[in-house]
Design an enzyme around this catalytic site. Structure first.
Site, PDB file in Angstrom:
ATOM      1  CB  CYS A 151      -0.948  -0.010   1.195  1.00 28.03           C
ATOM      2  SG  CYS A 151      -0.157  -0.468   2.740  1.00 28.03           S
ATOM      3  CG  HIS A 249      -0.285   4.512   3.433  1.00 30.25           C
ATOM      4  ND1 HIS A 249      -1.009   4.457   4.613  1.00 30.25           N
ATOM      5  CD2 HIS A 249       0.146   3.241   3.208  1.00 30.25           C
ATOM      6  CE1 HIS A 249      -1.025   3.206   5.070  1.00 30.25           C
ATOM      7  NE2 HIS A 249      -0.343   2.452   4.225  1.00 30.25           N
TER       8      HIS A 249
END
Ligand code: NAP
Length: 357
Positions: A151, A249
């Site tokens: 990710c 993120h």
């Protein structure tokens, strides 16, 4: 009810990524979720009982009543399986299903860096899917494993791909601020993360560095091994940190190019970046893979994490770097673009390209 859709299942259906997959598969135009698997803690229960649902969207009605199975290939699971298993068991379980003839589209890191396993972002390197031919022949599998990146890698690689094509990458430095949902559920203990930053995520930096080079590497389809990815010839250094954000993120990136580029040329490379035509029409493909925010303080996870239904890499704050050439910020949704949405787009590409026939 009879349907022409392809039946699919989820290995690890009860976890953070498994829940996202169940949600994204609800009313999917090509795929019909019919089978769920998880650990023996969940097997034998209805999904509604077994799963501690953590998404804001309600649990899909069709999934609620499905029984959760053991993750053992005993002939009752559909051919196409999305996998979002705890990394400790992913290698063994995914391998067993691939050997038994299933196409496993995996979120786990276990097989990503194996030479014969495609690591794919459809907008960036769809051709790498061809590695499955060598994989099936050399391993003797009637099924296959295809992976999507970590990710933290995905936003970085999407933002770098057009810059690599236009100017050639020489060096990349990346510092991440990673959401707590990236650690699964229940994940990081409250007392560790509350009001805190944790400057260590085990194995993450090595994954980001290696995966970025594989994703931006070139497929040598003529090699003796019937396909081999030559890693990108640039250097990557990653610093990974956990912060108290729910989803998304955020990464600050400095980059040096092989050839000179003006700021306008960098912006144009991002703005003009398009997926290949065979990818653009897939049901989960974002309209714009890269979204540029012009404001001086964006992207931010609070405002931008759901851009293009969570499937975009959102970039901003492009400015000269006094050490390398340019620096910028990139944000991507870790459980959608970084996991469930990425796997779904890979499976759509596999279907469109005839890998599931
Ligand atoms: P998670 O919330 O901890 O879920 C793990 C899943 O694995 C659960 O469904 C669990 O079932 C199942 N499981 C555990 N032990 C098992 C066993 N022995 N046999 C069969 N199933 C078992 O983790 P997650 O965050 O969803 O992550 C899943 C995978 O995706 C991991 O490999 C992770 O590294 C990767 N990933 C996660 C993210 C993210 O943002 N979270 C992003 C990219 C990739 P029970 O509920 O029955 O225990």
């Amino acid at each position: 009810m009879a349907t022409n859709k392809l039946q699919v299942g989820i290995l690890g259906a009860t976890g953070m990524v498994g829940q996202r997959l169940a949600s994204l598969l609800d009313h999917h135009p090509w795929f019909d979720l019919r089978w769920l698997g998880a650990s023996d803690r969940s097997a034998g229960k209805r999904y509604a009982e077994a799963c501690n649902w953590r998404l804001r969207e309600p649990m899909p009605a069709a999934a609620r009543e499905l029984m959760v199975n053991d993750c053992v290939p005993n002939g009752n699971a559909p051919q196409l399986l999305f996998a979002s298993l705890d990394s400790k068991v992913a290698g063994e379980v995914e391998g067993a299903f691939a050997r038994a003839g299933h196409a496993v589209v995996s979120n786990s890191s276990y097989y990503r860096m194996e030479a014969d396993v495609p690591l794919v972002i459809p907008e960036v390197n769809p051709g790498h899917l061809a590695l499955v031919r060598a994989q099936r022949r050399e391993r003797g599998w009637s099924g296959m494993i295809v992976t999507n990146p970590n990710c933290t890698t995905v936003g970085l690689a999407m933002s770098l791909a057009p810059l690599d094509r236009a100017f050639g990458l020489a060096k990349v430095m990346m510092t991440s601020m990673q959401a707590v949902s990236g650690a699964g559920y229940p994940g990081v203990p409250t007392l560790d993360i509350l009001g805190n930053v944790i400057p260590y995520i085990g194995g993450e930096e090595e994954k980001v560095e290696a995966e970025t080079q594989k994703l931006l590497g070139s497929l040598d389809a003529d090699s003796a091994h019937d396909g081999h990815v030559e890693p990108g010839d640039f250097r990557v250094s990653a610093h990974c940190n956990r912060v108290m954000v729910e989803d998304g993120h955020t990464e600050t990136v400095s980059v040096a190019f092989k050839s000179k580029a003006s700021r306008d040329q960098v912006l144009a490379a991002w703005r003009d970046f398009e997926a290949p035509s065979e990818v653009r029409t897939l049901p989960s493909a974002p309209g714009r893979p890269i979204v540029i925010r012009e404001e001086k303080d964006r992207p931010q996870p609070k405002f931008d994490v759901n851009a293009e239904h969570g499937m975009a890499a959102v970039v901003g704050r492009l400015r000269p770097c006094p050490v390398l050439d340019y620096k910028y910020v990139v944000l991507s949704h870790n459980t959608i673009r970084g996991a469930a949405g990425a796997a779904l787009l890979n499976a759509e590409l596999m279907k469109a390209e005839g890998y599931l026939d």
